[in-house]
Write a protein that holds these residues in place. Structure first.
Motif, PDB file in Angstrom:
ATOM      1  N   UNK A  74      -9.013 -16.211   0.837  1.00  0.00           N
ATOM      2  CA  UNK A  74      -7.702 -16.369   0.987  1.00  0.00           C
ATOM      3  C   UNK A  74      -7.122 -15.751   2.182  1.00  0.00           C
ATOM      4  N   UNK A  75      -6.167 -16.471   2.763  1.00  0.00           N
ATOM      5  CA  UNK A  75      -5.561 -16.117   4.129  1.00  0.00           C
ATOM      6  C   UNK A  75      -4.203 -15.985   3.860  1.00  0.00           C
ATOM      7  N   UNK A  76      -3.657 -14.791   4.264  1.00  0.00           N
ATOM      8  CA  UNK A  76      -2.356 -14.431   4.269  1.00  0.00           C
ATOM      9  C   UNK A  76      -1.857 -14.364   5.686  1.00  0.00           C
ATOM     10  N   UNK A  77      -0.392 -14.489   5.924  1.00  0.00           N
ATOM     11  CA  UNK A  77       0.230 -14.478   7.112  1.00  0.00           C
ATOM     12  C   UNK A  77       1.355 -13.660   6.933  1.00  0.00           C
ATOM     13  N   UNK A  78       1.704 -12.824   7.838  1.00  0.00           N
ATOM     14  CA  UNK A  78       3.211 -12.030   8.056  1.00  0.00           C
ATOM     15  C   UNK A  78       3.157 -11.737   9.417  1.00  0.00           C
ATOM     16  N   UNK A  79       4.528 -11.376   9.566  1.00  0.00           N
ATOM     17  CA  UNK A  79       4.899 -11.061  10.759  1.00  0.00           C
ATOM     18  C   UNK A  79       4.394  -9.767  11.287  1.00  0.00           C
ATOM     19  N   UNK A  80       4.307  -9.343  12.614  1.00  0.00           N
ATOM     20  CA  UNK A  80       3.686  -8.047  12.979  1.00  0.00           C
ATOM     21  C   UNK A  80       4.730  -7.223  13.330  1.00  0.00           C
ATOM     22  N   UNK A  81       6.217  -7.400  13.083  1.00  0.00           N
ATOM     23  CA  UNK A  81       7.139  -6.651  13.795  1.00  0.00           C
ATOM     24  C   UNK A  81       7.739  -5.636  12.726  1.00  0.00           C
ATOM     25  N   UNK A  82       7.128  -5.276  11.626  1.00  0.00           N
ATOM     26  CA  UNK A  82       7.279  -4.367  10.749  1.00  0.00           C
ATOM     27  C   UNK A  82       8.488  -4.708   9.783  1.00  0.00           C
ATOM     28  N   UNK A  83       8.993  -5.955  10.026  1.00  0.00           N
ATOM     29  CA  UNK A  83      10.054  -6.269   9.113  1.00  0.00           C
ATOM     30  C   UNK A  83       9.598  -6.600   7.447  1.00  0.00           C
ATOM     31  N   UNK A  84       8.270  -6.776   7.461  1.00  0.00           N
ATOM     32  CA  UNK A  84       7.618  -6.912   6.085  1.00  0.00           C
ATOM     33  C   UNK A  84       6.657  -5.889   5.760  1.00  0.00           C
ATOM     34  N   UNK A  85       6.592  -5.377   4.576  1.00  0.00           N
ATOM     35  CA  UNK A  85       5.560  -4.299   4.315  1.00  0.00           C
ATOM     36  C   UNK A  85       4.339  -5.009   3.824  1.00  0.00           C
ATOM     37  N   UNK A  86       3.053  -4.625   4.469  1.00  0.00           N
ATOM     38  CA  UNK A  86       2.076  -5.112   4.053  1.00  0.00           C
ATOM     39  C   UNK A  86       1.387  -4.655   2.633  1.00  0.00           C
ATOM     40  N   UNK A  87       2.042  -3.519   2.295  1.00  0.00           N
ATOM     41  CA  UNK A  87       1.602  -3.146   1.042  1.00  0.00           C
ATOM     42  C   UNK A  87       2.154  -3.998  -0.254  1.00  0.00           C
ATOM     43  N   UNK A  88       2.876  -4.862   0.186  1.00  0.00           N
ATOM     44  CA  UNK A  88       3.449  -6.012  -0.695  1.00  0.00           C
ATOM     45  C   UNK A  88       2.749  -7.216  -0.661  1.00  0.00           C
ATOM     46  N   UNK A  89       1.674  -7.328   0.198  1.00  0.00           N
ATOM     47  CA  UNK A  89       0.737  -8.573   0.417  1.00  0.00           C
ATOM     48  C   UNK A  89       0.288  -9.117  -0.901  1.00  0.00           C
ATOM     49  N   UNK A  90      -0.205  -8.153  -2.039  1.00  0.00           N
ATOM     50  CA  UNK A  90      -0.827  -8.792  -3.308  1.00  0.00           C
ATOM     51  C   UNK A  90       0.167  -9.458  -4.118  1.00  0.00           C
ATOM     52  N   UNK A  91       1.746  -9.345  -3.799  1.00  0.00           N
ATOM     53  CA  UNK A  91       2.552 -10.220  -4.475  1.00  0.00           C
ATOM     54  C   UNK A  91       2.393 -11.646  -4.111  1.00  0.00           C
ATOM     55  N   UNK A  92       2.006 -11.912  -3.011  1.00  0.00           N
ATOM     56  CA  UNK A  92       1.562 -13.244  -2.473  1.00  0.00           C
ATOM     57  C   UNK A  92       0.209 -13.771  -2.695  1.00  0.00           C
ATOM     58  N   UNK A  93      -0.686 -12.647  -2.500  1.00  0.00           N
ATOM     59  CA  UNK A  93      -2.245 -13.212  -2.788  1.00  0.00           C
ATOM     60  C   UNK A  93      -2.516 -13.387  -4.064  1.00  0.00           C
ATOM     61  N   UNK A  94      -2.067 -12.494  -4.868  1.00  0.00           N
ATOM     62  CA  UNK A  94      -2.288 -12.505  -6.388  1.00  0.00           C
ATOM     63  C   UNK A  94      -2.429 -13.878  -6.941  1.00  0.00           C
ATOM     64  N   UNK A  95      -1.198 -14.552  -7.152  1.00  0.00           N
ATOM     65  CA  UNK A  95      -0.944 -15.743  -7.620  1.00  0.00           C
ATOM     66  C   UNK A  95      -2.123 -16.779  -7.040  1.00  0.00           C
ATOM     67  N   UNK A  96      -2.420 -16.828  -5.827  1.00  0.00           N
ATOM     68  CA  UNK A  96      -3.541 -17.778  -5.266  1.00  0.00           C
ATOM     69  C   UNK A  96      -4.786 -17.446  -6.035  1.00  0.00           C
ATOM     70  N   UNK A  97      -5.337 -16.036  -5.947  1.00  0.00           N
ATOM     71  CA  UNK A  97      -6.437 -15.468  -6.204  1.00  0.00           C
ATOM     72  C   UNK A  97      -6.689 -15.612  -7.752  1.00  0.00           C
ATOM     73  N   UNK A  98      -5.632 -15.734  -8.586  1.00  0.00           N
ATOM     74  CA  UNK A  98      -5.618 -15.848 -10.038  1.00  0.00           C
ATOM     75  C   UNK A  98      -5.675 -17.387 -10.239  1.00  0.00           C
ATOM     76  N   UNK A  99      -5.358 -18.410  -9.212  1.00  0.00           N
ATOM     77  CA  UNK A  99      -5.516 -19.751  -9.646  1.00  0.00           C
ATOM     78  C   UNK A  99      -4.159 -20.144 -10.052  1.00  0.00           C
TER      79      UNK A  99
END
Length: 218
Positions: A74-99
């Protein structure tokens, strides 16, 4: 599943430490340096990120360089400017991981005052409306935090190397019959001044790139 996180980067020294130190366990950051002059690449390397150098300037060029360097399922994308919290990455990755979805976009919900300038929010709303009309997918945001499988993304054959890259990803995924969903993520005030949403000129440039992609993928 292994998960890589692509972070396109142009002079984000003020934000990288905050971003990389919050990366969840099991999420491997790939910082794509796109011509930084502020030591961003050195900071990323010191903090343990994989650093990829992309000399061809352009947001899409940096994103695609990160995608081709990724090795995770799985590949996630996010901006590097701290406008997004990487701790919330599972919110976008989990639905892909779970199919449950082929592409997941994080719908930005402002969590701090001044996080989303009005001109940028209005431009995003207009583009999301056009995207809904083209795809039938009820998206409200062209969320920069997103996730999909690496093999699926490579198979889309994305060509844009400017600001149209995120939009082309959605258009081609929709045309390929992917399930595309949104999930809410916090949107924060960035560290430093934005090269895009922080200025009307930058936002206009991004809109022009996206409109071009819409025409070319018609």
């Amino acid at each position: 599943m292994d998960i890589d996180v692509v972070l396109p980067c142009l002079n984000e020294a003020a934000a990288l430490t905050r971003v990389l130190e919050r990366m969840p366990e099991g999420y491997r950051p790939i910082v794509v340096d796109n011509g930084s002059t502020d030591g961003s690449a050195a900071i990323a390397a010191r903090l343990g990120a994989t650093v990829v150098t992309e000399p061809r300037r352009g947001f899409g060029a940096a994103c695609h360089a990160g995608l081709t360097a990724a090795r995770g399922d799985i590949v996630c994308f996010m901006d590097a400017d701290a406008t997004l919290d990487p701790r919330q990455l599972p919110r976008v990755a989990d639905p892909v991981r779970e199919g449950r979805a082929g592409l997941v976009l994080g719908r930005r919900v402002p969590a701090e005052r001044g996080a989303w300038p009005p001109h940028a929010r209005l431009a995003n709303a207009a583009l999301a409306r056009m995207l809904r009309g083209r795809t039938g997918v009820p998206l409200r945001d062209l969320g920069p935090m997103r996730a999909a499988t690496r093999t699926g993304l490579l198979a889309l054959g994305l060509r844009d190397r400017r600001f149209g890259y995120p939009l082309e990803m959605v258009l081609r995924a929709s045309a390929a019959g992917w399930a595309i969903i949104e999930t809410d993520v916090d949107y924060l005030a960035r560290a430093g001044r934005s090269k895009v949403t922080g200025t009307v000129r930058g936002t206009a440039r991004a809109i022009a790139d996206m409109r071009r992609v819409i025409r070319e993928t018609a």
